[in-house]
Scaffold this motif. Structure first.
Motif, short mmCIF file in Angstrom:
data_model
loop_
_atom_site.label_atom_id
_atom_site.label_comp_id
_atom_site.label_asym_id
_atom_site.label_seq_id
_atom_site.Cartn_x
_atom_site.Cartn_y
_atom_site.Cartn_z
N ARG A 196 0.82 -1.21 0.00
CA ARG A 196 0.00 0.00 0.00
C ARG A 196 0.86 1.26 0.00
N ALA A 250 2.39 1.62 -3.42
CA ALA A 250 1.36 1.93 -4.41
C ALA A 250 0.91 3.38 -4.31
N GLU A 251 0.70 3.84 -3.09
CA GLU A 251 0.27 5.23 -2.91
C GLU A 251 1.38 6.20 -3.31
N PRO A 294 -1.21 4.81 -9.63
CA PRO A 294 -2.32 5.75 -9.49
C PRO A 294 -2.99 5.66 -8.13
N ILE A 298 -5.51 5.16 -4.96
CA ILE A 298 -6.36 4.05 -4.56
C ILE A 298 -7.53 4.60 -3.75
N THR A 351 -4.28 -3.31 -1.25
CA THR A 351 -4.04 -2.74 -2.57
C THR A 351 -4.73 -3.62 -3.61
N PRO A 352 -5.51 -3.04 -4.52
CA PRO A 352 -6.18 -3.85 -5.54
C PRO A 352 -5.19 -4.71 -6.32
N ASN A 361 -5.13 -5.46 -9.33
CA ASN A 361 -4.82 -4.96 -10.67
C ASN A 361 -3.96 -3.70 -10.64
N HIS A 362 -3.55 -3.26 -9.46
CA HIS A 362 -2.67 -2.09 -9.37
C HIS A 362 -1.28 -2.47 -9.84
N THR A 385 1.66 -1.69 -8.85
CA THR A 385 2.55 -2.05 -7.75
C THR A 385 2.26 -3.47 -7.26
N HIS A 394 1.08 -5.93 -8.97
CA HIS A 394 1.60 -6.86 -9.99
C HIS A 394 3.11 -7.08 -9.81
#
Length: 217
Positions: A45, A48-49, A53, A55, A62-63, A65-66, A68, A70
């Motif tokens: 998370r 990703a943040e 993009p 969230i 974290t989704p 499909n994000h 990060t 992946h």
């Protein structure tokens, strides 16, 4: 999905979003209650943040499909490291400890500019497994932390860690989960529903222990 640890999530994300993120966190509590899962989720998370993009979910997950998510799932995120005991030379078992070489290899992460954002994250599962020289090598990093790097140290028995390591970390305490949360976690893990009540009763609030029992059939 991380369940049953709302206070830890609130405290960690609160520090991140306030702009006052501490560089080292010690995740303590009984074995199998979700500390390592939290550490992985928190690392994903944060990265990703930082990279985007944005969230929408306010929680720590974290989704899938994000981008990060992946990269972390593929083991190829350039700004993330996960340290754990590795296989011995014969490949027949895990080594007894996390070695000093594993910790020193983190220098490669810090020797270059972060690739995806300004931040990097290191997860150690478990810090209890660090050999003495590895613990001392980690301590030097915690004493002079790289800029915008977060260390997440999982510990089942924090009293065994160097006091100087503990003193440089903020502690997040993880407690055994309640029966309702345990049942929800086991259902999410696709455990046969008829077995869940008995597993909950015997596992003492530890999903990890319950899943190990379930694997024994």
């Amino acid at each position: 999905m991380i369940q049953g640890h709302d206070k830890a999530i609130e405290r960690f994300l609160g520090a991140w979003r306030s702009g006052a993120m501490h560089h080292a966190w010690l995740l303590t509590g009984p074995r199998g209650v979700g500390k390592a899962s939290f550490a992985r989720a928190a690392a994903a998370r944060l990265l990703a943040e930082a990279a985007g993009p944005p969230i929408a979910d306010p929680g720590i997950d974290t989704p899938e499909n994000h981008p990060t998510a992946h990269l972390i799932a593929a083991g190829s995120h350039p700004d993330y490291r996960f340290l754990e005991r590795i296989e011995n030379k014969t490949g027949t078992a895990l080594q007894r400890n996390i070695s000093v070489d594993q910790v020193r290899d983190l220098a490669d992460l810090f020797a270059v500019t972060p690739a995806m954002s300004d931040w990097r994250v290191v997860v150690i599962d478990a810090a209890d497994d660090l050999e003495a020289s590895a613990a001392n090598a980690l301590l030097k990093m915690l004493e002079e932390p790289p800029a915008k790097c977060v260390f997440l140290l999982v510990s089942h028995v924090p009293g065994r860690l160097l006091p100087t390591i503990r003193s440089r970390c903020r502690t997040l305490d993880f407690q055994p989960l309640g029966d309702d949360v345990m049942a929800s976690v086991l259902a999410e893990q696709q455990v046969e529903r008829s077995k869940i009540p008995a597993l909950v009763q015997r596992a003492g609030g530890s999903p990890g222990k319950a899943l190990s029992y379930a694997a024994l059939d």
